[in-house]
Design a protein around this motif. Structure first.
Motif, short mmCIF file in Angstrom:
data_model
loop_
_atom_site.label_atom_id
_atom_site.label_comp_id
_atom_site.label_asym_id
_atom_site.label_seq_id
_atom_site.Cartn_x
_atom_site.Cartn_y
_atom_site.Cartn_z
N THR A 117 0.90 -1.18 0.10
CA THR A 117 -0.05 -0.03 0.07
C THR A 117 0.86 1.25 0.06
O THR A 117 2.11 1.19 0.52
N PRO A 118 0.21 2.35 -0.24
CA PRO A 118 1.19 3.60 -0.37
C PRO A 118 1.38 3.97 1.05
O PRO A 118 2.80 4.42 1.21
N GLU A 119 0.92 3.52 2.37
CA GLU A 119 1.06 3.77 3.61
C GLU A 119 2.25 2.90 4.04
O GLU A 119 3.25 3.53 4.66
N GLY A 120 2.44 1.57 3.39
CA GLY A 120 3.37 0.82 3.68
C GLY A 120 4.82 1.38 3.14
O GLY A 120 5.86 1.21 3.63
N TYR A 121 4.71 1.58 2.01
CA TYR A 121 5.77 2.44 1.36
C TYR A 121 6.29 3.51 1.90
O TYR A 121 7.63 3.79 2.15
N LYS A 122 5.48 4.50 2.43
CA LYS A 122 5.89 5.63 3.20
C LYS A 122 6.43 5.24 4.42
O LYS A 122 7.20 5.77 4.87
N LYS A 123 5.93 4.20 5.19
CA LYS A 123 6.61 3.62 6.29
C LYS A 123 8.09 3.49 6.11
O LYS A 123 8.86 3.74 7.02
N ILE A 124 8.28 2.65 5.20
CA ILE A 124 9.74 1.94 4.67
C ILE A 124 10.63 3.48 4.48
O ILE A 124 11.63 3.37 5.23
N GLU A 125 10.07 4.24 3.85
CA GLU A 125 10.80 5.48 3.60
C GLU A 125 11.17 6.17 5.03
O GLU A 125 12.27 6.69 5.05
N GLN A 169 12.96 -0.70 -3.80
CA GLN A 169 13.28 -1.09 -5.50
C GLN A 169 12.22 -1.90 -6.17
O GLN A 169 12.09 -1.68 -7.22
N TYR A 170 11.95 -2.91 -5.35
CA TYR A 170 11.16 -3.85 -6.06
C TYR A 170 9.54 -3.56 -5.72
O TYR A 170 8.62 -4.58 -5.68
N ALA A 171 9.16 -2.53 -4.97
CA ALA A 171 7.75 -2.27 -4.59
C ALA A 171 6.78 -2.01 -5.54
O ALA A 171 7.39 -1.48 -6.79
N GLN A 172 5.65 -2.49 -5.79
CA GLN A 172 4.58 -2.43 -6.61
C GLN A 172 3.50 -1.67 -5.93
O GLN A 172 2.78 -2.35 -5.07
N ILE A 173 3.33 -0.07 -5.92
CA ILE A 173 2.30 0.42 -4.87
C ILE A 173 0.96 -0.02 -5.56
O ILE A 173 0.79 0.29 -6.81
N VAL A 174 -0.02 -0.34 -4.89
CA VAL A 174 -1.35 -0.79 -5.38
C VAL A 174 -2.30 0.30 -4.66
O VAL A 174 -2.44 0.47 -3.56
N GLN A 175 -2.97 1.07 -5.40
CA GLN A 175 -3.62 2.13 -5.17
C GLN A 175 -5.03 1.41 -4.92
O GLN A 175 -5.76 0.63 -5.92
#
Length: 153
Positions: A8-16, A70-76
């Motif tokens: 999720t976008p939230e998961g991506y942001k948490k990693i950042e 790098q290998y994330a596929q963000i799903v909206q």
């Protein structure tokens, strides 16, 4: 073949955010390592060994998290009422009165304590692409059970 990790976008942001915090902490850990190194004989210097290990863990964690991005596929999430990655669902387990809230997330984001279940877990997989009102059979390692989907947000 490249394998993309759905999140999720939230998961991506948490990693950042975690990467930024680790990068901010790296100079402090390097300084601790330098101070420990200056104490003398490295073969019996437990402070040096511990500082080196801690810095190594930090560097390893940074590499791991950067690979995840790098290998994330963000799903909206679509707001079409169909359960997908990012959906917040309320379900009722068979023979239970209570309604349980869950969020469907990527594998790395799963956190049972926070009611975040992976889309590829037995429950998550059974819920995917279903709608409110559906009765769903979940095939888990310990046996099968049913849940009713109360709501999808």
């Amino acid at each position: 073949m490249v394998y993309f990790q759905k999140m999720t976008p939230e998961g991506y942001k948490k990693i950042e955010t975690e990467i930024a915090e680790l990068k901010k902490d790296r100079p402090r850990r390097i300084k601790i390592l330098q101070e420990a190194r200056s104490l003398g004989d490295l073969s019996e210097n437990s402070e040096y060994t511990e500082a080196k290990r801690d810095l190594g863990h930090l560097q390893s964690r940074l590499r791991f998290l950067n690979k995840q991005l790098q290998y994330a596929q963000i799903v909206q999430k679509n707001n079409d009422g169909v359960i997908d990655l990012g959906s917040q669902v309320e379900i009722q387990f068979e023979d239970e009165v209570e309604i349980e809230p869950y969020t469907i997330v990527g594998t790395l984001e799963a956190d049972v304590i926070d009611n975040k279940i992976s889309f590829d877990s037995p429950l998550g997989a059974a819920l995917m692409h279903k709608k409110a009102g559906d009765l769903v059979k979940v095939n888990a390692p310990a046996g099968s059970y049913q849940v009713r989907i109360i709501s999808v947000k």
